[in-house]
Design a protein around this motif. Structure first.
Motif, PDB file in Angstrom:
ATOM      1  N   LYS A  56      -9.651  -3.567   6.473  1.00  0.00           N
ATOM      2  CA  LYS A  56     -10.834  -3.410   7.475  1.00  0.00           C
ATOM      3  C   LYS A  56     -10.130  -3.138   8.858  1.00  0.00           C
ATOM      4  O   LYS A  56     -10.744  -2.393   9.603  1.00  0.00           O
ATOM      5  CB  LYS A  56     -11.245  -4.752   7.533  1.00  0.00           C
ATOM      6  N   ALA A  57      -8.960  -3.679   9.176  1.00  0.00           N
ATOM      7  CA  ALA A  57      -8.292  -3.659  10.506  1.00  0.00           C
ATOM      8  C   ALA A  57      -7.959  -2.006  10.678  1.00  0.00           C
ATOM      9  O   ALA A  57      -8.040  -1.346  11.757  1.00  0.00           O
ATOM     10  CB  ALA A  57      -7.115  -4.389  10.741  1.00  0.00           C
ATOM     11  N   LEU A  58      -7.510  -1.334   9.457  1.00  0.00           N
ATOM     12  CA  LEU A  58      -7.106   0.021   9.488  1.00  0.00           C
ATOM     13  C   LEU A  58      -8.383   1.228   9.432  1.00  0.00           C
ATOM     14  O   LEU A  58      -7.866   2.357   9.351  1.00  0.00           O
ATOM     15  CB  LEU A  58      -6.139   0.137   8.462  1.00  0.00           C
ATOM     16  N   GLY A  59      -9.672   0.432   8.988  1.00  0.00           N
ATOM     17  CA  GLY A  59     -10.666   1.294   8.856  1.00  0.00           C
ATOM     18  C   GLY A  59     -10.742   1.949   7.366  1.00  0.00           C
ATOM     19  O   GLY A  59     -11.631   3.051   7.428  1.00  0.00           O
ATOM     20  N   LEU A  60      -9.965   1.516   6.442  1.00  0.00           N
ATOM     21  CA  LEU A  60     -10.301   2.057   5.276  1.00  0.00           C
ATOM     22  C   LEU A  60     -11.314   1.620   4.521  1.00  0.00           C
ATOM     23  O   LEU A  60     -11.859   2.382   3.658  1.00  0.00           O
ATOM     24  CB  LEU A  60      -8.889   1.506   4.658  1.00  0.00           C
ATOM     25  N   ASP A  61     -11.964   0.630   4.866  1.00  0.00           N
ATOM     26  CA  ASP A  61     -13.215  -0.012   4.181  1.00  0.00           C
ATOM     27  C   ASP A  61     -14.340   0.959   4.360  1.00  0.00           C
ATOM     28  O   ASP A  61     -15.276   0.874   3.681  1.00  0.00           O
ATOM     29  CB  ASP A  61     -13.366  -1.181   4.590  1.00  0.00           C
ATOM     30  N   THR A  62     -14.187   1.644   5.482  1.00  0.00           N
ATOM     31  CA  THR A  62     -15.453   2.583   5.807  1.00  0.00           C
ATOM     32  C   THR A  62     -15.428   3.883   5.183  1.00  0.00           C
ATOM     33  O   THR A  62     -16.461   4.785   5.248  1.00  0.00           O
ATOM     34  CB  THR A  62     -15.554   2.476   7.435  1.00  0.00           C
ATOM     35  N   ALA A 108      -1.601   0.849  -0.753  1.00  0.00           N
ATOM     36  CA  ALA A 108      -2.367   1.532  -2.089  1.00  0.00           C
ATOM     37  C   ALA A 108      -3.553   2.069  -1.717  1.00  0.00           C
ATOM     38  O   ALA A 108      -3.624   3.307  -2.047  1.00  0.00           O
ATOM     39  CB  ALA A 108      -2.257   0.533  -3.085  1.00  0.00           C
ATOM     40  N   HIS A 109      -4.448   1.436  -1.012  1.00  0.00           N
ATOM     41  CA  HIS A 109      -5.709   1.893  -0.650  1.00  0.00           C
ATOM     42  C   HIS A 109      -5.420   3.100   0.375  1.00  0.00           C
ATOM     43  O   HIS A 109      -6.207   4.282   0.205  1.00  0.00           O
ATOM     44  CB  HIS A 109      -6.500   0.677  -0.037  1.00  0.00           C
ATOM     45  N   HIS A 110      -4.612   3.272   1.326  1.00  0.00           N
ATOM     46  CA  HIS A 110      -4.146   4.273   2.279  1.00  0.00           C
ATOM     47  C   HIS A 110      -3.725   5.187   1.549  1.00  0.00           C
ATOM     48  O   HIS A 110      -4.194   6.419   1.888  1.00  0.00           O
ATOM     49  CB  HIS A 110      -3.269   3.645   3.089  1.00  0.00           C
TER      50      HIS A 110
END
Length: 394
Positions: A367-373, A303-305
Motif C-alpha cells: 500500500k505504501a508503494l502504491g502496488l495495491d492500486t 514479489a508483487h512489485h
C-alpha cells in the motif's frame, strides 16, 4: 555475592575465529570441538580455511579464539520461529545417515579443469544477455564429493543437494565457490546446460527487480523498507563450460567418482553458514508468500512489485534466503513464471501469474508503494489454470 542470571537475560555464547576485519567464522561444536587433540583440531580448522592467515602460516600450531556473545531480541526470536513453521527448505537432506565428525579431516584434493566462462548482464530496461568469453581459464573442483552424498550432510567437498541438483566445492582465482550441476539420473548434458543458463538468467533478473523495488521505495518516499543488506547470490556468478573432454560415465551399477558429471556447471558464491544463520522460505513455486512479520511482508511486496514492474510478464517464485545475525539476507535459487512459459521447466506460464495475483494479499508495504492500486490487464484475468503447478504435471 553470587546471583543467578534471570532466564530473560540468558545469552548464547559461541567461539569463533577471526579471519579479517569483516569475516568471522563460527566454530560448530559437532564438527570441530569433538577433535581428539589440539593438533587435529588445528588441522581441521586449517583445512576448512577457518583460521586467520597468521595462524594458518604459524610454524607452531596456533588458534586465536574470540568469544562471540549473541543477544537476540525477543521480537527477532519470535519472527524467526514463526517463519520456520511456514515451509520446509528444498535443500533439506534426504537421508538420515550421519557424516563422519571425529578425527582429523583428510586434506581436500582438487582436480583442475580447463573451461570458458559464460556471464549474464541485465541492462537498465530488464533485458538480459549471455556473454560468452573466449578466454580459456582454470577451475579447481573438489575430488571425491560423490562419496559423501548418502550421508546427507556437508562433508569435505560435498555441500548439499536440492530436488534436481548437487552442490559441491570448487576454487576459482584462489577463492572458494559452490559448484552446481543437475543430477545425472534426471538430465542429459544438453538439459543440464539449458537449465543452468536459465537459472543464471533468473538470478540476475531477480536482482534487477530487487534494485528497482528499492528504487520505487525511494521515489515513493517509503523509508521503512528493510535497511539491512539484501541481495541475491550473484556476486561473481557464472556458467563454466569445459574445453576438455569429460571423463566417460561409469557403466550401470558402477560407482561414479568423477568430479564433474557434465561438461557445463554453475559457479556461485558460498552462502553464509553458521549456527547463528537461519534459512527461511518466504514462498514456494506454487505457494504464494503469506508472511506476517515485517521482513517477510517486505519480501511479499517485492514479489508483487516484480509482477507490476515487468508489466505482468513474469513473477519470481520460490523465494528463500539465508538470514544472518545482523538481519541481512542473501537470497538464492529462485524460480519464475512468465507469460511465454519458457523460462525453465519450472515455468507454468500465465496461469501461475494469474493465481499469484488472485492469492496475494497486499500488506502495508504494498500500500505504501502504491502496488495495491495497480490493475492487471484483462488478458490475465481471463486466464484459468488447468492443472496443479507442480514439476512433473501438465
Amino acid at each position: 555475592m553470587h546471583t543467578e542470571t534471570p532466564p530473560s537475560f540468558r545469552h548464547t555464547i559461541k567461539f569463533c575465529t577471526v579471519l579479517n576485519n569483516t569475516t568471522v567464522n563460527i566454530i560448530e561444536e559437532q564438527k570441530y570441538l569433538v577433535s581428539a587433540t589440539m593438533e587435529s583440531l588445528y588441522g581441521n580448522l586449517k583445512q576448512d580455511r577457518m583460521l586467520s592467515e597468521k595462524d594458518a602460516n604459524a610454524k607452531t600450531p596456533k588458534i586465536t579464539l574470540c568469544l562471540f556473545l549473541y543477544v537476540p531480541e525477543a521480537e527477532e526470536v519470535n519472527k524467526i520461529s514463526i517463519l520456520h513453521t511456514r515451509y520446509q527448505s528444498s535443500y533439506r537432506p534426504r537421508c538420515s545417515a550421519a557424516a563422519p565428525t571425529t578425527g582429523a579431516l583428510a586434506p581436500l584434493e582438487f582436480e583442475c579443469f580447463k573451461m570458458k566462462r559464460v556471464t549474464c548482464l541485465v541492462n537498465d530496461f530488464g533485458e538480459s544477455e549471455m556473454v560468452y568469453s573466449e578466454e580459456e581459464e582454470e577451475i579447481m573442483v573438489a575430488k571425491g564429493w560423490q562419496a559423501h552424498i548418502k550421508a546427507g550432510k556437508p562433508y569435505q567437498g560435498y555441500l548439499g543437494q536440492g530436488l534436481t541438483k548437487f552442490v559441491f566445492r570448487g576454487r576459482y582465482n584462489n577463492t572458494d565457490y559452490a559448484i552446481l550441476q543437475c543430477k545425472r539420473i534426471r538430465s542429459r548434458d544438453a538439459d543440464n546446460e539449458e537449465d543452468l543458463l536459465a537459472e543464471l538468467e533468473i538470478l540476475h533478473l531477480s536482482q534487477y527487480f530487487l534494485d528497482s523495488f528499492y528504487k520505487r521505495g525511494k521515489e515513493e518516499g517509503v523509508h521503512n523498507l528493510p535497511s539491512k543488506l539484501i541481495i541475491w547470490n550473484i556476486t561473481g556468478a557464472f556458467i563454466g563450460k569445459l574445453t576438455q573432454k569429460l571423463a566417460d560415465a561409469p557403466n550401470n551399477g558402477e560407482e561414479d567418482s568423477r568430479s564433474l558429471v557434465f561438461s557445463c556447471f554453475m559457479v556461485l558464491p558460498l552462502l553464509p553458514i553458521g549456527v547463528l544463520c537461519s534459512e527461511i522460505k518466504f514462498s514456494g513455486n506454487a505457494e504464494v508468500g503469506v508472511n506476517n512479520d515485517s521482513l517477510g511482508s517486505a519480501v511479499d511486496a517485492y514479489a508483487h512489485h516484480v509482477a507490476i514492474d515487468s508489466m505482468y510478464e513474469m513473477i519470481i517464485s520460490d523465494i528463500q534466503g539465508i538470514v544472518t545475525p545482523d538481519r541481512s539476507i542473501v537470497f538464492f535459487d529462485p524460480q519464475s513464471h512468465t507469460t511465454n512459459g519458457d523460462s525453465g521447466y519450472w515455468d507454468h506460464g500465465k496461469p501461475a501469474i494469474t493465481e499469484f495475483l488472485e492469492l496475494h494479499k497486499c500488506n502495508k508495504f504494498c500500500k505504501a508503494l502504491g502496488l495495491d492500486t495497480e490493475v492487471p490487464p484483462l488478458s490475465l484475468s481471463n486466464t484459468i489454470r488447468k492443472g496443479p503447478l507442480r514439476i512433473g504435471f501438465d
